[in-house]
Design an enzyme around this catalytic site. Structure first.
Site, PDB file in Angstrom:
ATOM      1  N   LYS A   1       0.861  -1.197   0.000  1.00 35.20           N
ATOM      2  CA  LYS A   1       0.000   0.000   0.000  1.00 35.20           C
ATOM      3  C   LYS A   1       0.888   1.234   0.000  1.00 35.20           C
ATOM      4  O   LYS A   1       1.785   1.357   0.830  1.00 35.20           O
ATOM      5  CB  LYS A   1      -0.891   0.011   1.256  1.00 35.20           C
ATOM      6  CG  LYS A   1      -1.885   1.172   1.273  1.00 35.20           C
ATOM      7  CD  LYS A   1      -3.101   0.820   0.461  1.00 35.20           C
ATOM      8  CE  LYS A   1      -4.007   2.010   0.232  1.00 35.20           C
ATOM      9  NZ  LYS A   1      -3.506   2.923  -0.822  1.00 35.20           N
TER      10      LYS A   1
ATOM     11  N   GLN B   1       7.159   3.890   3.961  1.00 36.22           N
ATOM     12  CA  GLN B   1       5.756   3.468   3.967  1.00 36.22           C
ATOM     13  C   GLN B   1       5.551   2.185   4.773  1.00 36.22           C
ATOM     14  O   GLN B   1       4.487   1.987   5.366  1.00 36.22           O
ATOM     15  CB  GLN B   1       5.284   3.256   2.529  1.00 36.22           C
ATOM     16  CG  GLN B   1       3.784   3.287   2.352  1.00 36.22           C
ATOM     17  CD  GLN B   1       3.209   4.690   2.374  1.00 36.22           C
ATOM     18  OE1 GLN B   1       3.769   5.601   1.789  1.00 36.22           O
ATOM     19  NE2 GLN B   1       2.089   4.875   3.047  1.00 36.22           N
TER      20      GLN B   1
ATOM     21  N   LYS C   1       5.258   3.444   8.391  1.00 32.36           N
ATOM     22  CA  LYS C   1       4.079   4.300   8.518  1.00 32.36           C
ATOM     23  C   LYS C   1       2.807   3.452   8.526  1.00 32.36           C
ATOM     24  O   LYS C   1       1.924   3.633   9.373  1.00 32.36           O
ATOM     25  CB  LYS C   1       4.037   5.296   7.362  1.00 32.36           C
ATOM     26  CG  LYS C   1       2.856   6.250   7.406  1.00 32.36           C
ATOM     27  CD  LYS C   1       2.719   7.033   6.106  1.00 32.36           C
ATOM     28  CE  LYS C   1       3.945   7.812   5.776  1.00 32.36           C
ATOM     29  NZ  LYS C   1       3.742   8.668   4.581  1.00 32.36           N
TER      30      LYS C   1
ATOM     31  N   LYS D   1       5.455   1.796  -3.042  1.00 33.60           N
ATOM     32  CA  LYS D   1       5.375   3.151  -3.609  1.00 33.60           C
ATOM     33  C   LYS D   1       5.626   3.073  -5.103  1.00 33.60           C
ATOM     34  O   LYS D   1       6.254   2.130  -5.597  1.00 33.60           O
ATOM     35  CB  LYS D   1       6.425   4.061  -2.966  1.00 33.60           C
ATOM     36  CG  LYS D   1       6.049   5.533  -2.977  1.00 33.60           C
ATOM     37  CD  LYS D   1       4.988   5.856  -1.937  1.00 33.60           C
ATOM     38  CE  LYS D   1       4.673   7.353  -1.949  1.00 33.60           C
ATOM     39  NZ  LYS D   1       3.725   7.721  -0.876  1.00 33.60           N
TER      40      LYS D   1
ATOM     41  N   GLY E   1      -2.764   8.129  -4.393  1.00 36.13           N
ATOM     42  CA  GLY E   1      -2.161   9.336  -4.941  1.00 36.13           C
ATOM     43  C   GLY E   1      -0.970   9.814  -4.126  1.00 36.13           C
ATOM     44  O   GLY E   1      -0.679   9.319  -3.047  1.00 36.13           O
ATOM     45  N   ASP E   2      -0.269  10.780  -4.665  1.00 32.52           N
ATOM     46  CA  ASP E   2       0.865  11.437  -4.008  1.00 32.52           C
ATOM     47  C   ASP E   2       1.072  12.751  -4.760  1.00 32.52           C
ATOM     48  O   ASP E   2       0.150  13.232  -5.421  1.00 32.52           O
ATOM     49  CB  ASP E   2       2.109  10.534  -4.048  1.00 32.52           C
ATOM     50  CG  ASP E   2       3.203  10.980  -3.075  1.00 32.52           C
ATOM     51  OD1 ASP E   2       4.121  11.674  -3.540  1.00 32.52           O
ATOM     52  OD2 ASP E   2       3.127  10.669  -1.875  1.00 32.52           O
TER      53      ASP E   2
ATOM     54  N   THR F   1      -4.750  13.514   5.295  1.00 32.85           N
ATOM     55  CA  THR F   1      -3.347  13.680   5.674  1.00 32.85           C
ATOM     56  C   THR F   1      -3.138  14.979   6.437  1.00 32.85           C
ATOM     57  O   THR F   1      -2.468  15.006   7.479  1.00 32.85           O
ATOM     58  CB  THR F   1      -2.427  13.632   4.438  1.00 32.85           C
ATOM     59  OG1 THR F   1      -2.717  12.464   3.677  1.00 32.85           O
ATOM     60  CG2 THR F   1      -0.967  13.596   4.860  1.00 32.85           C
TER      61      THR F   1
ATOM     62  N   ASN G   1      -2.958  19.424  -1.274  1.00 30.71           N
ATOM     63  CA  ASN G   1      -3.953  18.851  -0.372  1.00 30.71           C
ATOM     64  C   ASN G   1      -3.499  18.812   1.077  1.00 30.71           C
ATOM     65  O   ASN G   1      -4.221  19.219   1.986  1.00 30.71           O
ATOM     66  CB  ASN G   1      -4.290  17.417  -0.824  1.00 30.71           C
ATOM     67  CG  ASN G   1      -5.584  17.374  -1.615  1.00 30.71           C
ATOM     68  OD1 ASN G   1      -6.164  18.405  -1.923  1.00 30.71           O
ATOM     69  ND2 ASN G   1      -6.024  16.178  -1.946  1.00 30.71           N
TER      70      ASN G   1
ATOM     71  N   SER H   1      -7.055   5.773   3.542  1.00 31.87           N
ATOM     72  CA  SER H   1      -7.017   4.912   2.350  1.00 31.87           C
ATOM     73  C   SER H   1      -7.363   3.474   2.731  1.00 31.87           C
ATOM     74  O   SER H   1      -8.061   2.769   1.995  1.00 31.87           O
ATOM     75  CB  SER H   1      -5.636   4.960   1.699  1.00 31.87           C
ATOM     76  OG  SER H   1      -5.462   6.150   0.967  1.00 31.87           O
TER      77      SER H   1
END
Length: 459
Positions: free
Chosen positions: A103, A124, A127, A139, A178-179, A223, A254, A391
Site C-alpha cells: 500500500k 511506507q 508508517k 510506492k 495518490g501522491d 493527511t 492537499n 485509504s
C-alpha cells in the site's frame, strides 16, 4: 558473564550489526542518496531494540527488510497534444507485504527516480505499520511533470502508465493511491483504465477515488487533518495547544491546505504558505478558502494570492518561508526542504513544535538539531499517516460495498492518530528516551513488521 557485562556485549553486538548492514546498503545502492538517508534515520533508532531483543539479529531482519520484495521499472510512452510521442519511466516498488497487501501512493514529478521511490516505499512500511491496519509498504511513480499539461495529455499518460501497472496490482496484492502530482483526476483515469483492462469493477484496487466511484469521503482532508490531530496530541501532552499559535505551512496542495484548515479551526493563525516558486506571508492570517480556489479549482500559482489579499506579500523562492518567526512549523511540500541552516533559523526564532506533513522533509542534521533543542518534533512516518489510514478505510468500505459519512471517517481518523501518538510515546519510554518521537515511531513501526516477518519464515 555478569548482567552488566551481558548488557554491554549486547549493545556492542547491536551497534556492530546495524553498522555492518548499513555498510552493505551503501555498497549495494551507492547512488541512491534519498534511500540511504531514510535507511540511516531508521537504523540509528533501532540499536536499542537489537540490544534488548537479539532475536532480530539472529533472523537478520535488517538485511531482509531493506531489500524490496520486488522492483518494477517500465517504459511509459504517450502522445502529446502536438502529436509527438513522449517517453517517461515508471516505477512500482513493492517493498514489504508482511502485514498485508502493498500500500502506497504514486508520484508524478520530474525528480522521480528509483532512489526516491525506494525511500518512499521504505518509509511506507513503518508508517503503514503504525496505523494498525493490515497493509504492507510500497510506492510508485514516474518522472512525468503534470504541470502545464492539458487534461488530454494527463489522461493519455495515466492510461499508458496503468497499461503496464495493472498486471502487478490488485485488491489483495498491491493497492496504489495518490501522491505529489496525482490527485482525484489522475486516480480516476487510472481506475478507469484498470477497469477496462481487467474487465471487472474492482473498486478496492486503488484508493483516493472520487466518492461517486467508491472513494472515501474525507480522504482528501485526511493527511492534513491527521497531521494536526497528531501534533495537537503532542502539544496537549506538554501542556500546550494550537490555540493562539502562529503557524507556517510549506506547500499549498492537499496536505498543506487541509493542515491549514484544521489548524485554523483549532484556533491557530496560519501566516504563510508556499508553492515551488515562492511563498506568501500575511500576519493577519492566510485565507485558506482562497488557497483552495487557486490550487484546487484554478491550478494557479500561489503568487496570485496577493492580488486577492492586499495585506499579503509574495516572496520568490520557497525556502525563505523558514525564516519567518513562528510557534509551529508544518513542512508539507517535499523531501529535505528543511536543512540544518533552516532548522537553526527556526530554533533561533523560537519555534516550539515541528510537524512533518511531507515525507522526510527534514534532513538528518535538521532532525538532530530539533531533538537537541527540545523542539517538540513529530516525524513524518507517524504524523502524516492519516492519509494512508483513511485509504485503508476506503479499502474496507470497498470490500463491504458501503460508504461511511464524513463524521464517521473523521472520528476514526482522530482515534487512529491518537493511537499512533500513544504507540510512539510508549516505545520511546520503553527504550529509555522519553519525548523522542523519532525513536518511538521507528521502533513501534519496526517491531510489528519484524515480528510478522519472523512468523512467516524466510521468504
Amino acid at each position: 558473564m555478569t548482567m552488566t557485562e551481558t548488557v554491554k556485549q549486547n549493545q556492542m553486538n547491536a551497534e556492530e550489526y546495524v553498522r555492518d548492514i548499513y555498510d552493505k546498503v551503501l555498497e549495494r545502492n551507492p547512488h541512491e542518496s534519498e534511500f540511504n538517508q531514510a535507511v540511516k534515520e531508521i537504523f540509528d533508532s533501532l540499536v536499542p531494540v537489537f540490544a534488548k531483543e537479539p532475536k532480530y539479529i539472529e533472523h537478520n531482519i535488517l538485511e531482509q527488510i531493506v531489500e524490496p520484495e520486488r522492483v518494477i521499472s517500465f517504459r511509459v510512452p504517450w502522445v502529446d497534444d502536438n502529436g509527438k510521442i513522449q517517453v517517461n519511466r515508471g516505477y512500482r516498488v513493492q517493498f514489504n507485504s508482511a502485514l498485508g497487501p502493498y500500500k502506497g501512493g504514486i508520484r508524478f514529478h520530474p525528480s522521480v527516480n528509483l532512489s526516491i521511490i525506494k525511500f518512499l516505499g521504505f518509509e511506507q512500511i513503518f508508517k503503514n505499520s503504525l496505523t494498525g491496519q493490515p497493509i504492507g509498504g510500497g510506492k510508485g511513480g514516474a518522472d512525468f511533470d503534470p504541470k502545464g499539461k492539458s487534461d488530454g495529455e494527463i489522461m493519455r499518460f495515466t492510461q499508458s502508465f496503468m497499461t503496464e501497472l495493472w498486471r502487478h496490482i490488485g485488491p489483495d496484492v498491491d493497492v496504489p493511491a495518490g501522491d505529489i502530482g496525482v490527485g482525484a483526476r489522475e486516480i480516476g483515469y487510472m481506475f478507469g483504465q484498470y477497469k477496462r483492462l481487467r474487465g471487472a469493477y474492482e473498486a478496492g484496487v486503488i484508493t483516493g477515488k472520487n466518492p461517486m466511484v467508491g472513494g472515501s469521503i474525507g480522504r482528501k482532508e485526511a493527511t492534513g487533518y491527521g497531521l494536526v490531530y497528531f501534533v495537537n496530541e503532542m502539544l496537549k501532552d506538554h501542556g500546550l495547544s494550537l490555540e493562539g499559535q502562529k503557524v507556517i505551512v510549506s506547500g499549498s496542495g492537499n496536505v498543506s491546505t487541509y493542515a491549514m484548515e484544521k489548524a485554523i479551526q483549532l484556533g491557530a493563525t496560519v501566516v504563510a504558505c508556499s508553492d515551488s516558486d515562492g511563498y506568501v506571508y500575511d500576519e493577519n492570517g492566510i485565507d485558506v478558502e482562497t488557497v483552495k480556489e487557486l490550487k484546487e479549482k484554478g491550478n494557479e500559482r500561489i503568487s496570485e494570492y496577493v492580488n486577492r489579499h492586499p495585506s499579503a506579500t509574495y516572496h520568490e523562492g520557497c525556502t525563505g518561508i523558514w525564516t519567518i518567526p513562528c510557534d509551529i512549523a508544518f513542512p508539507c511540500a517535499t523531501q529535505n526542504e528543511i536543512d540544518e541552516e533552516a532548522a537553526k533559523t527556526l530554533v533561533e526564532n523560537g519555534v516550539k513544535a515541528v510537524g512533518e506533513g511531507a515525507n522526510m522533509p527534514s534532513t538528518l542534521e535538521a532532525i538532530d538539531l530539533f531533538v537537541e533543542s527540545d523542539v517538540h518534533y513529530a516525524p513524518a512516518k507517524a504524523a502524516n499517516a492519516g492519509g494512508v489510514a483513511v485509504s485503508s478505510f476506503e479499502m474496507s468500505q470497498n470490500s463491504m460495498r458501503l460508504s461511511w459519512t464524513f463524521e464517521e471517517v473523521d472520528e476514526k481518523l482522530q482515534e487512529t492518530m491518537k493511537n499512533i501518538y500513544t504507540s510512539c510515546v510508549e516505545a520511546a519510554n520503553e527504550y529509555g528516551d522519553p519525548d523522542n518521537l523519532v525513536l518511538g515511531a521507528n521502533i513501534a513501526g519496526f517491531v510489528k513488521v519484524a515480528d510478522a516477518m519472523i512468523a512467516q519464515g524466510v521468504i
